[in-house]
Design a protein around this motif. Structure first.
Motif, PDB file in Angstrom:
ATOM      1  N   LEU A   1      -3.018  -6.771   0.080  1.00  0.00           N
ATOM      2  CA  LEU A   1      -1.794  -7.030  -0.611  1.00  0.00           C
ATOM      3  C   LEU A   1      -1.434  -8.573  -0.724  1.00  0.00           C
ATOM      4  O   LEU A   1      -0.801  -9.055  -1.609  1.00  0.00           O
ATOM      5  CB  LEU A   1      -0.539  -6.099   0.051  1.00  0.00           C
ATOM      6  CG  LEU A   1      -0.495  -4.764  -0.176  1.00  0.00           C
ATOM      7  CD1 LEU A   1       0.576  -4.237   0.733  1.00  0.00           C
ATOM      8  CD2 LEU A   1      -0.667  -4.178  -1.548  1.00  0.00           C
TER       9      LEU A   1
ATOM     10  N   LEU B   1       5.440  -3.837  -2.984  1.00  0.00           N
ATOM     11  CA  LEU B   1       5.136  -2.678  -4.007  1.00  0.00           C
ATOM     12  C   LEU B   1       6.155  -2.554  -4.873  1.00  0.00           C
ATOM     13  O   LEU B   1       5.981  -2.225  -6.118  1.00  0.00           O
ATOM     14  CB  LEU B   1       5.108  -1.448  -3.013  1.00  0.00           C
ATOM     15  CG  LEU B   1       4.024  -0.997  -2.146  1.00  0.00           C
ATOM     16  CD1 LEU B   1       3.987  -0.020  -1.521  1.00  0.00           C
ATOM     17  CD2 LEU B   1       2.518  -1.142  -2.716  1.00  0.00           C
TER      18      LEU B   1
ATOM     19  N   THR C   1       9.668   3.029  -2.770  1.00  0.00           N
ATOM     20  CA  THR C   1       8.171   3.004  -2.673  1.00  0.00           C
ATOM     21  C   THR C   1       8.047   4.500  -2.000  1.00  0.00           C
ATOM     22  O   THR C   1       6.561   4.532  -1.779  1.00  0.00           O
ATOM     23  CB  THR C   1       7.795   2.148  -1.825  1.00  0.00           C
ATOM     24  OG1 THR C   1       8.134   1.860  -0.640  1.00  0.00           O
ATOM     25  CG2 THR C   1       8.171   0.703  -2.577  1.00  0.00           C
TER      26      THR C   1
ATOM     27  N   ARG D   1       1.901   2.818  -8.378  1.00  0.00           N
ATOM     28  CA  ARG D   1       3.292   2.670  -8.687  1.00  0.00           C
ATOM     29  C   ARG D   1       3.487   1.946 -10.353  1.00  0.00           C
ATOM     30  O   ARG D   1       4.259   2.461 -10.989  1.00  0.00           O
ATOM     31  CB  ARG D   1       4.014   1.415  -7.681  1.00  0.00           C
ATOM     32  CG  ARG D   1       5.618   1.636  -7.977  1.00  0.00           C
ATOM     33  CD  ARG D   1       6.329   0.556  -6.882  1.00  0.00           C
ATOM     34  NE  ARG D   1       7.523   0.416  -7.313  1.00  0.00           N
ATOM     35  CZ  ARG D   1       8.276  -0.299  -8.186  1.00  0.00           C
ATOM     36  NH1 ARG D   1       7.430  -0.949  -9.020  1.00  0.00           N
ATOM     37  NH2 ARG D   1       9.472  -0.072  -8.421  1.00  0.00           N
TER      38      ARG D   1
ATOM     39  N   ARG E   1      -0.417  -0.384  -5.106  1.00  0.00           N
ATOM     40  CA  ARG E   1       0.445  -0.974  -6.061  1.00  0.00           C
ATOM     41  C   ARG E   1       0.049  -0.715  -7.347  1.00  0.00           C
ATOM     42  O   ARG E   1       0.933  -0.618  -8.329  1.00  0.00           O
ATOM     43  CB  ARG E   1       0.075  -2.593  -5.899  1.00  0.00           C
ATOM     44  CG  ARG E   1       0.719  -3.182  -4.658  1.00  0.00           C
ATOM     45  CD  ARG E   1       0.734  -4.573  -5.027  1.00  0.00           C
ATOM     46  NE  ARG E   1      -0.630  -5.214  -5.163  1.00  0.00           N
ATOM     47  CZ  ARG E   1      -0.837  -6.614  -5.451  1.00  0.00           C
ATOM     48  NH1 ARG E   1       0.202  -7.303  -5.724  1.00  0.00           N
ATOM     49  NH2 ARG E   1      -2.141  -6.910  -5.523  1.00  0.00           N
TER      50      ARG E   1
END
Length: 213
Positions: A59, A21, A124, A161, A158
């Motif tokens: 991911l 992340l 995160t 962010r 992801r």
């Protein structure tokens, strides 16, 4: 009060997830299992369990004879994930508002306050808390709805962010979350649907501009 003992795969999962992340494990990079296991002081067995979970989260991807590779961020994936959220989440949040118990409402307030405290900080934590807040609004809608939406939010993380990195985005998100929460608490169904849709649509449009450049 209880002590939560986390397994080695759970700990490895959280550590590797944070690196992905944060971008310290770059998109497209091979996951160096031997080096990571050595750094964490564990064998490859719990690490492989963690990587299997991370693959389910979207991911990483495993390849025969190559091991795991960190997935790249793409406009196509962002569009698909957030478009699905746009179709499903406004109605799910509205159903959550209709069905929320007093305990559900207290939980949603706690999650919003936790997110507001964390927003704008490094790390995160705000990404995880963002998911927790949205799920607190959705969860009263029902178990199957929650499972589907949780999966979409995991896939979103992801991108959330990346979306929040530019200056000013965190403040905008904070205002949108607060307005959505207040409408949800008032059981103002039409406003909950409209604000949820606007929040997701705005994020998607920002991501399409950023990733498409």
């Amino acid at each position: 009060m209880s002590i939560i003992v986390r397994s080695l795969p759970d700990q490895a999962y959280e550590i590797v997830r944070q690196h992905i992340l944060l971008g310290t494990m770059a998109p497209g990079a091979a996951v160096q299992q031997g080096a990571i296991a050595s750094q964490l002081g564990i064998s490859k067995i719990p690490l492989r369990e963690a990587l299997s979970r991370l693959e389910q989260d979207g991911l990483v991807t495993s390849f025969p004879n190559r091991g795991y590779v960190v997935n790249t961020l793409t406009t196509e994936e962002a569009t698909e994930v957030f478009a699905l959220r746009l179709k499903l989440e406004p109605g799910a949040a509205a159903d959550g508002a209709r069905r929320a118990s007093p305990a559900d409402r207290d939980h949603a307030r706690d999650e919003l306050l936790a997110l507001e405290r964390e927003q704008g900080t490094a790390g995160t934590g705000h990404v995880t808390l963002n998911r927790a807040f949205h799920m607190a609004l959705i969860r009263p809608a029902g178990g199957i709805t929650s499972q589907l939406m949780e999966r979409l939010h995991v896939l979103s993380e992801r991108y959330v962010r990346v979306h929040l990195e530019p200056q000013g985005r965190a403040g905008r998100a904070r205002d949108e979350h607060r307005a959505l929460f207040e409408a949800w608490m008032d059981r103002d169904i039409a406003t909950v649907e409209a604000l949820t849709a606007g929040h997701i649509r705005g994020t998607l449009e920002d991501l399409q501009r950023e990733l498409g450049s």
